[in-house]
Scaffold this active site. Sequence first.
Site, short mmCIF file in Angstrom:
data_model
loop_
_atom_site.label_atom_id
_atom_site.label_comp_id
_atom_site.label_asym_id
_atom_site.label_seq_id
_atom_site.Cartn_x
_atom_site.Cartn_y
_atom_site.Cartn_z
N LYS A 1 8.64 0.22 5.06
CA LYS A 1 8.12 1.50 4.56
C LYS A 1 9.27 2.28 3.93
O LYS A 1 10.21 2.68 4.62
CB LYS A 1 7.47 2.31 5.69
CG LYS A 1 6.91 3.64 5.19
CD LYS A 1 5.94 4.27 6.17
CE LYS A 1 6.61 4.86 7.36
NZ LYS A 1 5.70 5.63 8.22
N GLY B 1 1.40 5.20 1.83
CA GLY B 1 1.15 6.05 2.98
C GLY B 1 1.35 7.50 2.62
O GLY B 1 1.50 7.87 1.46
N ASP C 1 -1.91 11.13 15.25
CA ASP C 1 -2.67 10.68 14.08
C ASP C 1 -3.33 9.34 14.36
O ASP C 1 -3.27 8.42 13.55
CB ASP C 1 -1.75 10.58 12.86
CG ASP C 1 -2.54 10.59 11.56
OD1 ASP C 1 -1.99 10.13 10.54
OD2 ASP C 1 -3.71 11.02 11.55
N VAL D 1 4.68 0.98 1.17
CA VAL D 1 4.96 -0.12 2.09
C VAL D 1 5.01 -1.42 1.29
O VAL D 1 4.11 -1.70 0.48
CB VAL D 1 3.89 -0.22 3.20
CG1 VAL D 1 4.23 -1.36 4.16
CG2 VAL D 1 3.79 1.09 3.96
N GLY E 1 5.29 7.66 1.66
CA GLY E 1 6.02 6.59 1.02
C GLY E 1 5.15 5.39 0.74
O GLY E 1 3.93 5.43 0.87
N GLY F 1 0.83 -1.20 0.00
CA GLY F 1 0.00 0.00 0.00
C GLY F 1 0.85 1.24 0.00
O GLY F 1 2.09 1.20 -0.05
#
Length: 1008
Positions: free
Chosen positions: A744, A725, A843, A730, A728, A723
């Site tokens: 990551k 982020g 977050d 992953v 960056g 996926g």
Amino acid sequence: MDSIPLLNNLFIFFLTLISTSHQFSNETDRLALLSFKHHVIGDLHQTLRGWNDTVHFCQWPGIICGPRHSRVVSLDLGSMNLTGTITPFLGNLSFLRRINLRNNGFQGVIPPEIGRLPRLWGLGLTTNSLQGEVPAELANCTKMRVLDLVNNHLMGTVPPELGKLSRLVELGLAMNKLTGSIPASLSNLTSLVQFSLSENWLSGEIPVGLGQLKNLEMFQVAANQFLSGKIPPQLFNCSRMDYFAVGENQLTGEIPQDIGVSLPMVRLLLLGKNQFTGLIPRSISNASRLEWLFLDANMLTGEIPDNLGNLKNLTELNLGMNQFGTYGSPGSAGAADDLRFLRSLVNCTKLEVLAFNNNSLGGVLPDAVVNLSSNLNYLMIGGNGGISGRIPEAIEKLQSVILISMELNLFAGPIPDSVGNLRNLQVLSIFGNQFSGDIPISIGNLSSLIELNLNGNVLIGSIPAALGNCKRLQRLGLSSNRLSGRIPGEVIGIASLTDYLDLSVNKLDGPIPVEVERMRNLILLDLSENKLSGEIPSMLRDCESLEKLHLQGNLLQGSVPSFLSELRGIQDIDLSRNIFSGPIPSSLGTLMFLRTLNLSFNRLEGEIPQEGVFCNASEVFIGGNVGLCGGVIGLNLPRCPSTKHSKKFWHHLYFRATILTVGITSFVFLVLLGSLILFKKKKKKNKNDEIENYEPPGIQFHRVTYEELFRATDGFSQLSLLGHGSYGSVYKCLYQGQQITAVKVLELGQHGASKSFAAECEALRCIRHRNLVKIVTSCSSIDFAGNEFKALVYEFMPNGSLEDWLHQDRSLSFKERLTIAHDVAQALDYLHNGTEPPVVHRDLKPSNILLDVDMTAHVGDFGLARLLHDKDPRAASTLSTSAFKGTIGYVAPEYGMTGEVSTSGDVFSFGIMLLEMFTGKRPTDEMFMEGFSLHEFVKSTIHCHESAAEIMDVKLLQNINRTHSRVKLVDSAISILKIGIACSNESASERAHMDTVVAELRSILDTL
């Protein structure tokens, strides 16, 4: 006559003596230049090949000497593709006045010896790869007029000594990695014309004294992110200012009302991405030279001035992401006038960019929009919510437009055919409106179109086959309309589609066209919730880049095709609610990256495989298939019948196994109960109890190299990609050949990525807890191309994120949700109260809660985390360490108003997440508008037992088992929701504390 040759010979003799004398006096310069050549290791154009003894060094390429003394006065080798380091022997060129090495590939440090050049007035090292600090010794070059070090990798602080360079005209330190504050001593540079410190990591306030630099024409401190406070008012009085850029920081205050008078010469005014409040001054229209006006992503309010049309030179106007307008406000009858400024902008005939998206503007879009500049490239008005009317038929007049963004408003009526005449259009994004009628066939004329998003309207009719003429289309969204008929092969066969093809939630019928094979690079194919029939075409196997396949809610039949196992990068397959029959192909268990397989509510039968994704019951959904049997224990299916034994044999064996299981379970339960009682007696009452939950700091990790990660992720291939982020990507990684991890990789070209890496490393450096994602190692290296590379390697979480389980077709029981909430609460309690200094995550949200193989929750993504160096929460709450950060819906209200970071901000996010977990509603749900929030929604119903039951996630009430009555479940839910309300109070001082939350959740969990 014989005397003439004699005179000539004497002249030549004396000339030779003079030359020889000069040669000896210039030997230092020659040696210094040879040292420079020696330190150059790459010379693509062979520029320094001519630096040899066949000619005098004053004739070498790039060298200029003085006419009287033959000493080097200029070294000019800009843009020569030279690589290597800069020799410190340049400090011996005592007559040197100018050094120009711009646009090369020099590395290493800037030699402090350059500070020994008393005559130097220009040092140009822009766009190299220089490291280290800015030498304070440069302040000794008192005649310096130009210091240009832009676009390198310089670190450390800005030397205060530079304030001694009183003759400096240009100071360029932008695009480096400088930290600390802007030295107040720079206020002494009274001759300064250009001041450029943008794109660093500077913090603190802008020194007031900089306003004394009356000669400034360029002031750039943008994209530092950490500059705060108000802009010194004197800076707005630099009447010669041409370029004023302070965007992407945390600056506050209001824009001076007389700015158009005090900065009459300004051409570029860039104030976006800060925390400015108040109104746009009407005087800004007096700045007649203005070309770029960026006020985006602030907290500006009021109306957009209707005199901006006086800015005849305006080319880019960005007012997006503020609070302009009256739509949604109490008594917002004036919304009809919110757009009157557009009529004025018709006079801006050079306008290329117009953005007022994501505000609160309302009213009917005036037809005058089609009379905007013929140069207009970008028209962005989406996300206001209240703009209505139609797309004018004369929209074709905007022949230069590249992007039209009108999404999430109240537009209605048909999409005009004239849209198809916008020959340069690349993006048409009008989703989330009320457009009706057919999709114009003329859109097929848009040969440059890259994205077409018509999702969420009320369009009818069939999908035009003419869309297949859009040969550059990468993203096509037609979902959630009322489209009918068959899917044209011309559309599903657009070979250029890469990101997504979304035709879901319509009334499409017929088979899936065989032309699907042409979309070899497509990532997401969503044809769900239609009336499609027939079998899945075998040509789908050619979609080799496919990661997500959603075909649920159709009338598809036949067997589940085994060729799906050829989609090696597939991560998510949903074939639920169709008419598939027969067995499940065991080959699906070979898919390495498959995370979710939903085959529920079909007519499948036979034994379930037990490899790959089928090993984890939480990743496979097979409910509603009465003919299935076997599989792993968690699927709770009956055993498959065997031909070797009779039913009586199996019944007897099952009975004996059941008796044995009950006996063992009872014994284990009694042992655990006794252990728990002993544990509670010994348990201390202070916070040191949590020490069992984390490993001691200071563990030495194996340092991993770029090459190791490159090999372990198959060259960071798409097949390894898990996926994306914020900063960056992953990847799934086989660490050291045996441990599956998640790595990551930071996209360092994205501004803020390196800071995110630093923040995450700092936060995770000395913290260990069983409910925090464990960092395995990190990598800070150089890739094969010589570029900087940074990555973090984490423990792999096979069950994905809480976000996936809450909002996809998955199911979490009441106790599982409560256990996860308790895990997260323990992690926050540890971060806030069990570490020194306390850590604020900033977050917290479901997508950052990751679940391991046992469904234990782990808090991850510390890219925005901050360390509070004062343990007292009251003191911590006053620390203002960053701008508005986090995710909308979960971020505490005080972050948006003051930017103050505190542990109570995390408590707010936890409270919102807790309410989401048990109501099933996101905090950004469309029902939460006009001040009505998820917090208020729950709070208004929690006191009534029946009302509380109605707001609970329907999945919870559907899955009540024999051990939990409806009444008991709702009572427990009410207790949990009250905790969520207490955590998400608007006032930070009234929020619950995490140690209390942990105890209360544990108490509820013990009753289940």
